[in-house]
Write a protein that holds these residues in place. Structure first.
Motif, PDB file in Angstrom:
ATOM      1  N   CYS A 275       0.897  -1.136   0.000  1.00 39.42           N
ATOM      2  CA  CYS A 275       0.000   0.000   0.000  1.00 39.42           C
ATOM      3  C   CYS A 275       0.947   1.199   0.000  1.00 39.42           C
ATOM      4  O   CYS A 275       1.727   1.363   0.931  1.00 39.42           O
ATOM      5  CB  CYS A 275      -0.763  -0.111   1.312  1.00 39.42           C
ATOM      6  N   ASP A 276       0.938   2.003  -1.068  1.00 37.52           N
ATOM      7  CA  ASP A 276       2.047   2.919  -1.294  1.00 37.52           C
ATOM      8  C   ASP A 276       1.617   4.388  -1.267  1.00 37.52           C
ATOM      9  O   ASP A 276       0.509   4.713  -1.712  1.00 37.52           O
ATOM     10  CB  ASP A 276       2.674   2.623  -2.660  1.00 37.52           C
ATOM     11  N   THR A 297       4.505   1.205   1.977  1.00 34.47           N
ATOM     12  CA  THR A 297       5.662   1.698   1.212  1.00 34.47           C
ATOM     13  C   THR A 297       5.610   3.211   1.086  1.00 34.47           C
ATOM     14  O   THR A 297       4.669   3.765   0.510  1.00 34.47           O
ATOM     15  CB  THR A 297       5.687   1.044  -0.182  1.00 34.47           C
ATOM     16  N   LEU A 298       6.610   3.867   1.618  1.00 32.43           N
ATOM     17  CA  LEU A 298       6.643   5.329   1.629  1.00 32.43           C
ATOM     18  C   LEU A 298       7.522   5.830   0.481  1.00 32.43           C
ATOM     19  O   LEU A 298       8.556   5.230   0.177  1.00 32.43           O
ATOM     20  CB  LEU A 298       7.156   5.823   2.981  1.00 32.43           C
ATOM     21  N   LEU A 299       7.067   6.919  -0.142  1.00 34.52           N
ATOM     22  CA  LEU A 299       7.701   7.430  -1.361  1.00 34.52           C
ATOM     23  C   LEU A 299       7.991   8.926  -1.193  1.00 34.52           C
ATOM     24  O   LEU A 299       7.379   9.767  -1.856  1.00 34.52           O
ATOM     25  CB  LEU A 299       6.749   7.190  -2.550  1.00 34.52           C
ATOM     26  N   ILE A 323       4.856  -2.872   8.497  1.00 36.98           N
ATOM     27  CA  ILE A 323       6.060  -3.247   7.752  1.00 36.98           C
ATOM     28  C   ILE A 323       6.360  -2.080   6.820  1.00 36.98           C
ATOM     29  O   ILE A 323       5.795  -1.987   5.741  1.00 36.98           O
ATOM     30  CB  ILE A 323       5.830  -4.531   6.920  1.00 36.98           C
ATOM     31  N   VAL A 324       7.215  -1.180   7.261  1.00 39.98           N
ATOM     32  CA  VAL A 324       7.468   0.024   6.462  1.00 39.98           C
ATOM     33  C   VAL A 324       8.517  -0.262   5.386  1.00 39.98           C
ATOM     34  O   VAL A 324       9.558  -0.855   5.658  1.00 39.98           O
ATOM     35  CB  VAL A 324       7.904   1.194   7.372  1.00 39.98           C
ATOM     36  N   GLY A 325       8.193   0.155   4.162  1.00 43.83           N
ATOM     37  CA  GLY A 325       9.128   0.043   3.048  1.00 43.83           C
ATOM     38  C   GLY A 325       9.418   1.427   2.480  1.00 43.83           C
ATOM     39  O   GLY A 325       8.705   2.393   2.776  1.00 43.83           O
ATOM     40  N   LEU A 326      10.466   1.519   1.672  1.00 41.98           N
ATOM     41  CA  LEU A 326      10.811   2.773   0.988  1.00 41.98           C
ATOM     42  C   LEU A 326      11.110   2.465  -0.467  1.00 41.98           C
ATOM     43  O   LEU A 326      11.731   1.432  -0.763  1.00 41.98           O
ATOM     44  CB  LEU A 326      12.067   3.406   1.598  1.00 41.98           C
ATOM     45  N   GLY A 366      11.487  -4.144   1.246  1.00 43.51           N
ATOM     46  CA  GLY A 366      11.168  -3.979  -0.178  1.00 43.51           C
ATOM     47  C   GLY A 366      11.048  -5.337  -0.854  1.00 43.51           C
ATOM     48  O   GLY A 366      10.159  -5.562  -1.691  1.00 43.51           O
ATOM     49  N   ALA A 367      11.943  -6.239  -0.495  1.00 51.24           N
ATOM     50  CA  ALA A 367      11.893  -7.587  -1.060  1.00 51.24           C
ATOM     51  C   ALA A 367      10.579  -8.274  -0.684  1.00 51.24           C
ATOM     52  O   ALA A 367       9.942  -8.944  -1.505  1.00 51.24           O
ATOM     53  CB  ALA A 367      13.085  -8.405  -0.562  1.00 51.24           C
ATOM     54  N   TYR A 368      10.166  -8.080   0.558  1.00 47.95           N
ATOM     55  CA  TYR A 368       8.908  -8.679   1.010  1.00 47.95           C
ATOM     56  C   TYR A 368       7.725  -8.085   0.232  1.00 47.95           C
ATOM     57  O   TYR A 368       6.788  -8.801  -0.140  1.00 47.95           O
ATOM     58  CB  TYR A 368       8.742  -8.454   2.514  1.00 47.95           C
ATOM     59  N   ALA A 369       7.785  -6.798  -0.037  1.00 49.21           N
ATOM     60  CA  ALA A 369       6.711  -6.142  -0.805  1.00 49.21           C
ATOM     61  C   ALA A 369       6.583  -6.743  -2.202  1.00 49.21           C
ATOM     62  O   ALA A 369       5.514  -6.708  -2.803  1.00 49.21           O
ATOM     63  CB  ALA A 369       6.976  -4.635  -0.897  1.00 49.21           C
TER      64      ALA A 369
END
Ligand code: NIG
Ligand code: FE
Length: 421
Positions: A275-276, A297-299, A323-326, A366-369
């Motif tokens: 969810c980005d 996922t933060l952009l 689960i925070v991603g970038l 990121g890999a998990y995303a």
């Protein structure tokens, strides 16, 4: 027999080993080994640990040696949100935005995404491919070894398929791995906007005509929707993502970027991979993400480029256990960068994430995303030897030196794909 390769001389080896994805306090756990050493065999990591232990292995003695000279070694970045294929920059809109026009105003006048759609439809596949190839070399030069790529500047059957086929061709002919996402639901294209039920008709085209082809040719792993004002409603998004799931395309979503649309709650209900954006999330959205396996996922490149003041609430998301991603969101309209290190700089200074949290978000999370956490995202035995070496002594210097590329070497599946100088 292929020689094995011994990598020594890392001031810090960030393994990211252990349970992934990471949430809460675990986000800061880099699995750091001082003077850590890696043994690589047949594209994969054969051993990893402190130098004395790895060097004592019989295989290490006969291996080729690579000394990285006191630099920092980490997993190659996994950039889980890009719009790789587009025909041109939108520098002319950049100037309008600086003069005060908002992203939405420009879009309402036929600029924005529709501007890129016009250019893409007119572009030859070879020209698009050439531009994307150059970008892929740029990603590699900045330490990225896996990217996700979305369609979404075609918005008709021919052009969307053209983009998705390019993802496949490019993935096969250059070293970076490309995970393909179908984003036919980026916006409603111009030719449907003039019709009374245009949006509904376009959703039918996506679901009934395009999706069967995308799934039939296995051109995408994921289905994405831009759920926002001026794009698709929550109901339309649900219909599209559910149809995608029925055809084996896992969901991801552009959520709460410009306005709060309710996309986050939908994503969590659908078990979306990610969810980005999330600039406009509310407390209930944060809590829902905290309890879910959907990556937040933060952009921050978008807010930086558009000059927006409201960044996503990274600290609240981390506290809630999300689960925070970038990711870069590399695209011509809101985030024309392919540098994950720049995104880390923004994550630190604007989102108040620590350098360690940022690196975790940009690698294993990121890999998990992308549902590739068993293959990439950490330096552990059995995983692909995908790594980046930065010309710094301390990992905190990766975001600290902003706006310059300190990536010294990038390796994908055990092959050096980029080297500075
Ligand atoms: O992720 N929000 C929608 N899509 C892109 C922007 C695309 C564009 O402006 O060309 C994004 O920000
Ligand atoms: Fe995007």
């Amino acid at each position: 027999m292929i020689d094995s390769l011994l990598i020594t001389g890392a001031s810090q080896l960030l393994t990211l080993r252990g349970r992934g994805p990471r949430r809460g306090a675990a986000l800061a756990n880099l699995g750091l080994i001082r003077d850590g050493t890696l043994l690589i065999r047949d594209r994969r990591i054969a051993a990893v640990g402190i130098r004395a232990k790895v060097e004592a292995l019989p295989e290490a003695r006969s291996a080729q040696k690579l000394d990285v000279g006191g630099r920092v070694v980490l997993p190659g970045f996994v950039d889980s949100h890009t719009h790789l294929i587009h025909a041109a920059s939108r520098a002319e809109e950049y100037e309008l935005k600086i003069a005060g026009a908002s992203y939405q105003e420009i879009a309402r006048k036929g600029g924005g995404i529709l501007n890129s759609v016009k250019k893409l439809r007119a572009a030859a596949a070879e020209a698009l491919k050439g531009r994307a190839r150059a970008a892929l070399r740029g990603f590699a030069a900045h330490g990225t070894t896996t990217i996700e790529a979305k369609s979404g500047y075609g918005l008709d059957v021919t052009s969307e398929l053209k983009i998705l086929r390019l993802h496949r061709e490019l993935s096969a002919e250059q070293p970076l791995e490309i995970s393909s996402t179908f984003l036919g639901a980026h916006v409603v294209p111009a030719e449907f906007r003039s019709r009374p039920d245009g949006a509904a008709e376009y959703v039918r085209l996506l679901v009934d005509r395009l999706m069967p082809e995308v799934a039939g040719e296995r051109l995408a792993e994921f289905c994405d929707v831009f759920c926002d004002r001026g794009a698709f409603t929550r109901e339309q998004s649900r219909e599209i993502l559910e149809a995608g799931k029925r055809r084996g395309l896992a969901a991801r979503i552009h959520a709460e970027q410009l306005t709060r649309s309710g996309a986050t709650q939908l994503a969590v209900k659908l078990g979306a991979a990610s969810c980005d954006h999330l600039e406009q999330v509310n407390r209930a959205d944060i809590a829902a993400l905290g309890k879910s396996n959907t990556v937040a996922t933060l952009l921050p490149g978008c807010d930086f480029h558009l000059g927006l003041k409201q960044y996503a609430p990274a600290r609240s998301l981390i506290e809630a256990g999300a689960i925070v991603g970038l990711a870069t969101d590399y695209n011509p309209g809101t985030s024309p960068t392919l540098s994950m290190a720049m995104i880390l700089s923004l994550a630190c200074s604007q989102l108040r994430m620590t350098p360690a949290e940022g690196i975790t978000a940009a690698t294993i999370n990121g890999a998990y995303a992308l549902r590739r956490e068993k293959e990439v995202g950490s330096l552990e035995v059995g995983k692909l030897a995908d790594l980046a070496v930065f010309d710094v002594e301390d990992y905190r210097e990766i975001p600290y030196y902003f706006g310059v590329n300190r990536c010294w070497m990038t390796m994908k599946s055990g092959e050096v794909i980029w080297k500075a100088g």
